[in-house]
Design an enzyme around this catalytic site. Structure first.
Site, mmCIF file in Angstrom:
data_model
loop_
_atom_site.group_PDB
_atom_site.id
_atom_site.type_symbol
_atom_site.label_atom_id
_atom_site.label_comp_id
_atom_site.label_asym_id
_atom_site.label_seq_id
_atom_site.Cartn_x
_atom_site.Cartn_y
_atom_site.Cartn_z
ATOM 1 N N GLY A 54 -4.453 1.300 8.816
ATOM 2 C CA GLY A 54 -4.291 2.001 7.550
ATOM 3 C C GLY A 54 -5.220 1.386 6.520
ATOM 4 N N GLN A 59 -8.282 -1.049 -1.828
ATOM 5 C CA GLN A 59 -8.952 -2.008 -0.951
ATOM 6 C C GLN A 59 -10.461 -1.805 -0.879
ATOM 7 O OE1 GLN A 59 -5.933 -1.242 2.347
ATOM 8 N NE2 GLN A 59 -6.426 -3.397 2.680
ATOM 9 N N CYS A 101 -3.102 -7.808 6.818
ATOM 10 C CA CYS A 101 -3.755 -6.921 5.861
ATOM 11 C C CYS A 101 -5.250 -7.232 5.846
ATOM 12 C CB CYS A 101 -3.163 -7.144 4.465
ATOM 13 S SG CYS A 101 -3.906 -6.104 3.195
ATOM 14 N N LEU A 102 -6.044 -6.191 5.838
ATOM 15 C CA LEU A 102 -7.499 -6.369 5.817
ATOM 16 C C LEU A 102 -7.939 -7.076 4.534
ATOM 17 C CD1 LEU A 102 -8.502 -2.859 7.188
ATOM 18 C CD2 LEU A 102 -8.654 -5.041 8.407
ATOM 19 N N HIS A 143 3.345 -0.190 3.478
ATOM 20 C CA HIS A 143 2.315 -1.189 3.160
ATOM 21 C C HIS A 143 1.180 -0.545 2.334
ATOM 22 C CE1 HIS A 143 -0.385 -4.652 4.690
ATOM 23 N NE2 HIS A 143 -1.259 -3.793 4.186
ATOM 24 N N GLU A 144 0.758 0.664 2.735
ATOM 25 C CA GLU A 144 -0.350 1.330 2.026
ATOM 26 C C GLU A 144 0.072 1.802 0.630
ATOM 27 O OE1 GLU A 144 -2.899 0.605 3.355
ATOM 28 O OE2 GLU A 144 -2.298 0.400 5.437
ATOM 29 N N HIS A 147 0.000 -0.962 -1.780
ATOM 30 C CA HIS A 147 -1.353 -1.262 -2.276
ATOM 31 C C HIS A 147 -1.677 -0.437 -3.522
ATOM 32 C CE1 HIS A 147 -3.333 -4.027 0.451
ATOM 33 N NE2 HIS A 147 -3.066 -3.304 1.532
#
Ligand code: GNR
Ligand code: NI
Length: 179
Positions: A54, A59, A101-102, A143-144, A147
């Protein structure tokens, strides 16, 4: 939902903690136009290249309420999806998953979240869609959407665990500035 060609897509820079863009709240998309469609396509390409399951617009430095994800995060067949202005409208149950997480490099930790969610949002044609999710997909969606509100998975940890991560990161940043 997007199944169109990912060929013309660009790979975007992924911002990492502690970049302030990750702490800002993204604003709603007012009109789903070609610029938004291109951004979504670039985000999907960036997500698959990373690789990740995702990605949220914050991000890649864009404060717009757009998330992309794969509908079958545990399988190989790609099922790229886009949700614009996503909102959780129902949630139930509880599940603990090891998250990464990226934008939070070299770290993963158990996070407690809702086990099942119903999410609504707009597709790339601007039509309202609803999505019922469970398992890793439900975790990914939460999670997204976090963000987009400037929240990272480390915010759900105990203060002690978060402090351990910060300490580790400081050490790493110090080391890389010496290399
Ligand atoms: O690729 C990702 N994997 C992942 C694993 C467990 C819980 C959440 C995620 S999302 C993450 C990609 C990412 O950082 N999205 O914002
Ligand atoms: Ni993330």
């Amino acid at each position: 939902m997007l199944r169109s060609d990912l060929k013309k897509a660009n790979k975007l820079k992924i911002y990492t903690y502690p970049d302030p863009v990750l702490r800002q709240k993204a604003r709603p998309v007012e009109e789903v136009d070609d610029e938004i469609r291109q951004l979504a396509r670039d985000m999907l390409y960036t997500m698959y290249e990373a690789p990740g399951i995702g990605l949220a617009a914050n991000q890649v430095g864009e404060l717009r309420r757009i998330i992309v994800f794969d509908r079958n995060p545990r399988e190989n067949g790609k099922a790229p999806c886009v949700l614009i202005n996503p909102e959780i409208i129902e949630a139930e149950g509880q599940v603990t998953t090891e998250e990464a997480c990226l934008s939070v490099v070299d770290f993963c930790a158990d996070v407690k979240r809702k086990a099942r969610v119903r999410v609504k949002g707009l597709d790339l044609d601007g039509n309202e869609i609803h999505l019922d999710a469970e398992g890793l997909l439900a975790v990914c969606l939460q999670h997204e959407i976090d963000h987009l509100d400037g929240i990272l998975f480390i915010d759900h940890l105990s203060a002690l665990k978060r402090a351990l991560y910060k300490k580790k990161l400081k050490k790493k940043l110090k080391k890389s500035s010496l290399d």
